[in-house]
Design a protein around this motif. Structure first.
Motif, PDB file in Angstrom:
ATOM      1  N   GLY A 184      -5.264   4.780  -9.090  1.00 15.95           N
ATOM      2  CA  GLY A 184      -6.567   5.414  -9.241  1.00 15.95           C
ATOM      3  C   GLY A 184      -7.525   5.171  -8.095  1.00 15.95           C
ATOM      4  N   GLN A 185      -7.099   4.434  -7.068  1.00 16.49           N
ATOM      5  CA  GLN A 185      -7.958   4.155  -5.916  1.00 16.49           C
ATOM      6  C   GLN A 185      -7.255   4.565  -4.631  1.00 16.49           C
ATOM      7  OE1 GLN A 185      -9.711   0.249  -5.758  1.00 16.49           O
ATOM      8  NE2 GLN A 185      -9.848   0.079  -7.984  1.00 16.49           N
ATOM      9  N   ALA A 186      -7.940   5.326  -3.806  1.00 16.32           N
ATOM     10  CA  ALA A 186      -7.352   5.772  -2.545  1.00 16.32           C
ATOM     11  C   ALA A 186      -8.459   6.094  -1.551  1.00 16.32           C
ATOM     12  CB  ALA A 186      -6.468   6.997  -2.762  1.00 16.32           C
ATOM     13  N   VAL A 187      -8.114   6.047  -0.276  1.00 21.17           N
ATOM     14  CA  VAL A 187      -9.062   6.399   0.781  1.00 21.17           C
ATOM     15  C   VAL A 187      -8.375   7.366   1.739  1.00 21.17           C
ATOM     16  CG1 VAL A 187     -10.228   4.177   0.639  1.00 21.17           C
ATOM     17  CG2 VAL A 187      -8.398   4.497   2.314  1.00 21.17           C
ATOM     18  N   TYR A 188      -9.178   8.104   2.467  1.00 19.35           N
ATOM     19  CA  TYR A 188      -8.668   9.009   3.486  1.00 19.35           C
ATOM     20  C   TYR A 188      -9.400   8.729   4.783  1.00 19.35           C
ATOM     21  CZ  TYR A 188      -7.527  13.331   6.001  1.00 19.35           C
ATOM     22  OH  TYR A 188      -7.088  14.231   6.932  1.00 19.35           O
ATOM     23  N   ILE A 189      -8.650   8.554   5.868  1.00 22.59           N
ATOM     24  CA  ILE A 189      -9.223   8.315   7.186  1.00 22.59           C
ATOM     25  C   ILE A 189      -8.919   9.522   8.065  1.00 22.59           C
ATOM     26  CG2 ILE A 189      -9.260   6.807   9.196  1.00 22.59           C
ATOM     27  CD1 ILE A 189      -8.204   4.560   7.399  1.00 22.59           C
ATOM     28  N   PRO A 190      -9.898  10.358   8.356  1.00 23.19           N
ATOM     29  CA  PRO A 190      -9.648  11.541   9.194  1.00 23.19           C
ATOM     30  C   PRO A 190      -9.443  11.144  10.648  1.00 23.19           C
ATOM     31  CG  PRO A 190     -11.981  11.357   8.693  1.00 23.19           C
ATOM     32  CD  PRO A 190     -11.297  10.257   7.920  1.00 23.19           C
ATOM     33  N   ILE A 191      -8.581  11.881  11.330  1.00 22.19           N
ATOM     34  CA  ILE A 191      -8.338  11.648  12.744  1.00 22.19           C
ATOM     35  C   ILE A 191      -8.962  12.773  13.586  1.00 22.19           C
ATOM     36  CG2 ILE A 191      -6.581  11.313  14.524  1.00 22.19           C
ATOM     37  CD1 ILE A 191      -6.720   9.074  12.449  1.00 22.19           C
ATOM     38  N   LEU A 192      -8.822  14.006  13.100  1.00 22.88           N
ATOM     39  CA  LEU A 192      -9.376  15.163  13.800  1.00 22.88           C
ATOM     40  C   LEU A 192     -10.322  15.932  12.880  1.00 22.88           C
ATOM     41  CD1 LEU A 192      -6.151  16.557  15.538  1.00 22.88           C
ATOM     42  CD2 LEU A 192      -7.937  15.157  16.588  1.00 22.88           C
ATOM     43  N   LYS A 193     -11.226  16.674  13.483  1.00 21.22           N
ATOM     44  CA  LYS A 193     -12.120  17.556  12.738  1.00 21.22           C
ATOM     45  C   LYS A 193     -12.293  18.854  13.510  1.00 21.22           C
ATOM     46  CE  LYS A 193     -16.377  15.772  14.834  1.00 21.22           C
ATOM     47  NZ  LYS A 193     -17.702  15.171  14.572  1.00 21.22           N
TER      48      LYS A 193
ATOM     49  N   ILE B  76       0.847  -1.190   0.000  1.00 23.89           N
ATOM     50  CA  ILE B  76       0.000   0.000   0.000  1.00 23.89           C
ATOM     51  C   ILE B  76       0.885   1.244   0.000  1.00 23.89           C
ATOM     52  CG2 ILE B  76      -2.072  -1.004   1.028  1.00 23.89           C
ATOM     53  CD1 ILE B  76       0.073   0.941   3.328  1.00 23.89           C
ATOM     54  N   ALA B  77       0.400   2.292  -0.624  1.00 21.08           N
ATOM     55  CA  ALA B  77       1.064   3.599  -0.545  1.00 21.08           C
ATOM     56  C   ALA B  77       0.344   4.400   0.529  1.00 21.08           C
ATOM     57  CB  ALA B  77       0.993   4.319  -1.882  1.00 21.08           C
ATOM     58  N   ALA B  78       1.086   5.173   1.301  1.00 22.07           N
ATOM     59  CA  ALA B  78       0.482   5.903   2.412  1.00 22.07           C
ATOM     60  C   ALA B  78       1.016   7.326   2.486  1.00 22.07           C
ATOM     61  CB  ALA B  78       0.750   5.172   3.731  1.00 22.07           C
ATOM     62  N   ASP B  79       0.228   8.187   3.107  1.00 23.15           N
ATOM     63  CA  ASP B  79       0.635   9.573   3.333  1.00 23.15           C
ATOM     64  C   ASP B  79      -0.179  10.109   4.498  1.00 23.15           C
ATOM     65  OD1 ASP B  79       1.982  12.077   2.699  1.00 23.15           O
ATOM     66  OD2 ASP B  79       0.023  12.784   2.017  1.00 23.15           O
ATOM     67  N   ILE B  80       0.411  10.947   5.307  1.00 17.31           N
ATOM     68  CA  ILE B  80      -0.337  11.552   6.409  1.00 17.31           C
ATOM     69  C   ILE B  80      -0.451  13.053   6.192  1.00 17.31           C
ATOM     70  CG2 ILE B  80       0.427   9.760   8.017  1.00 17.31           C
ATOM     71  CD1 ILE B  80       2.237  11.869   9.327  1.00 17.31           C
ATOM     72  N   GLU B  81      -1.492  13.624   6.760  1.00 19.77           N
ATOM     73  CA  GLU B  81      -1.684  15.074   6.737  1.00 19.77           C
ATOM     74  C   GLU B  81      -1.684  15.584   8.169  1.00 19.77           C
ATOM     75  OE1 GLU B  81      -1.607  16.856   4.158  1.00 19.77           O
ATOM     76  OE2 GLU B  81      -1.914  15.371   2.574  1.00 19.77           O
ATOM     77  N   THR B  82      -0.917  16.630   8.412  1.00 22.27           N
ATOM     78  CA  THR B  82      -0.894  17.265   9.724  1.00 22.27           C
ATOM     79  C   THR B  82      -1.290  18.730   9.584  1.00 22.27           C
ATOM     80  OG1 THR B  82       1.480  17.722   9.482  1.00 22.27           O
ATOM     81  CG2 THR B  82       0.849  15.715  10.654  1.00 22.27           C
TER      82      THR B  82
ATOM     83  N   TRP C 163      -2.248  15.718  14.170  1.00 25.31           N
ATOM     84  CA  TRP C 163      -2.393  14.786  13.045  1.00 25.31           C
ATOM     85  C   TRP C 163      -3.835  14.835  12.549  1.00 25.31           C
ATOM     86  CZ3 TRP C 163      -2.619   8.800  13.960  1.00 25.31           C
ATOM     87  CH2 TRP C 163      -2.671   8.140  12.733  1.00 25.31           C
ATOM     88  N   LEU C 164      -4.027  15.284  11.314  1.00 25.04           N
ATOM     89  CA  LEU C 164      -5.378  15.442  10.770  1.00 25.04           C
ATOM     90  C   LEU C 164      -5.937  14.155  10.181  1.00 25.04           C
ATOM     91  CD1 LEU C 164      -5.057  18.910   8.986  1.00 25.04           C
ATOM     92  CD2 LEU C 164      -5.817  18.400  11.321  1.00 25.04           C
ATOM     93  N   GLY C 165      -5.082  13.346   9.552  1.00 28.19           N
ATOM     94  CA  GLY C 165      -5.601  12.125   8.943  1.00 28.19           C
ATOM     95  C   GLY C 165      -4.531  11.385   8.176  1.00 28.19           C
ATOM     96  N   ILE C 166      -4.898  10.227   7.632  1.00 27.21           N
ATOM     97  CA  ILE C 166      -3.979   9.389   6.876  1.00 27.21           C
ATOM     98  C   ILE C 166      -4.688   8.837   5.651  1.00 27.21           C
ATOM     99  CG2 ILE C 166      -4.585   7.303   8.190  1.00 27.21           C
ATOM    100  CD1 ILE C 166      -1.591   6.478   7.919  1.00 27.21           C
ATOM    101  N   GLY C 167      -3.948   8.691   4.571  1.00 26.71           N
ATOM    102  CA  GLY C 167      -4.508   8.150   3.343  1.00 26.71           C
ATOM    103  C   GLY C 167      -3.787   6.892   2.915  1.00 26.71           C
ATOM    104  N   PHE C 168      -4.501   6.035   2.180  1.00 29.14           N
ATOM    105  CA  PHE C 168      -3.918   4.813   1.638  1.00 29.14           C
ATOM    106  C   PHE C 168      -4.353   4.645   0.189  1.00 29.14           C
ATOM    107  CE2 PHE C 168      -4.514   3.693   6.198  1.00 29.14           C
ATOM    108  CZ  PHE C 168      -3.185   3.498   6.531  1.00 29.14           C
TER     109      PHE C 168
END
Length: 289
Positions: free
Chosen positions: A45-54, A20-26, A35-40
């Motif tokens: 052409g397919q990816a998801v984002y999992i938010p940690i904070l809002k 999997i490829a991953a990246d985090i957003e802060t 830490w705002l969230g992480i993506g995979f």
């Protein structure tokens, strides 16, 4: 929702995904930013984002004035289910069932080590960090731009949204929490997709170029080590270093004395001009080259 995160994890297992490829957003560029969230991404052409904070808005009354001010704070996106979500993320990153690829993963590794303390859960993915797009480019061509968005345009990859998205976030790049969560999510997912595609393209080139040892046995382990050193710190023997400093000063003083004796006078050894005059005019050791 928590169920959606679980479904994504199950999908990875059901489809037999191994990389999997991953990246985090802060929130910002500082290592200790929230830490705002992480993506995979597991397929091009397919990816998801999992938010940690809002963001959560609330009104605060101003003392002595008949009005209130609107304030904002960052709160857990999943509320009481946050730990359950983090355990799923931990399984994806740290279980060994999936190898991860990143773009400048050393920086993200250090950030997740810090977040491990914040949430009291181990997110150290270093043992399963298998490839890095940015590091690969250093070996293939040191003059290439290293940012993922730059790499996309430089290599004519199909990442048109990356350039547009950079412009969209430019004003808030120092505080991404000011942006709608959908905007941050798209930014992260595009990065993950780009990282996955670049990994598929670059991995064979690393093998063809004979850079496998340098990337896998040197570059990645060194960055794992430096991230660990930065996170945990390094113990220092002050007594030993103090003695070493004293010994080196005495040794250097001895060399200085020997040089003055050969030159027949004292001068500033650290001055290129004075040293050159002594060597090439007074002692006459030969022509300067």
């Amino acid at each position: 929702s928590l169920s959606a995160v679980k479904q994504y994890s199950e999908l990875l297992y059901d489809e037999g995904i191994t990389r999997i490829a991953a990246d985090i957003e802060t929130r910002g560029k500082d290592l200790y930013c929230p830490w705002l969230g992480i993506g995979f991404s597991h397929k091009p052409g397919q990816a998801v984002y999992i938010p940690i904070l809002k963001k959560k808005f609330f009104e605060r009354r101003i003392v002595g004035k008949p009005r209130t001010s609107t304030n904002v704070e960052l709160v857990p996106f999943f509320g009481d289910s946050t730990l359950s979500v983090l355990k799923i993320i931990q399984d994806i990153l740290c279980s060994g069932n999936f190898k991860s690829t990143w773009c400048n993963g050393g920086f993200d590794l250090l950030r997740l080590m810090i977040q491990s303390d914040v949430y009291n859960i181990d997110l150290d993915f270093s043992e399963h960090w298998a490839f890095d797009v940015q590091y690969a480019h250093y070996f293939l061509d040191e003059n290439r731009p290293k940012g993922l968005r730059d790499l996309g345009s430089f290599l004519n990859q199909s990442f048109p949204d990356l350039a547009n998205y950079k412009d969209e976030t430019k004003e808030h790049i120092s505080d991404l929490s000011k942006l709608p969560i959908e905007v941050v999510a798209k930014r992260c997912m595009l990065d993950c997709d780009g990282t996955f595609r670049e990994t598929e393209r670059l991995a064979p080139l690393i093998e063809e170029g004979g850079f496998e040892f340098m990337l896998y046995e040197y570059m990645l382990p060194v960055h794992r080590l430096t991230a660990e050193m930065t996170y945990r710190g390094i113990p220092i023997d002050h007594v030993y270093l103090g003695k070493l400093e004293k010994d080196l000063k005495e040794e250097i003083a001895g060399y200085d004395s020997a040089i003055y004796k050969l030159a027949g006078k004292r001068f500033n050894i650290d001055s290129d001009q004075q040293l050159g005059k002594v060597l090439f005019e007074e002692i006459n050791i030969g022509k300067a080259t």
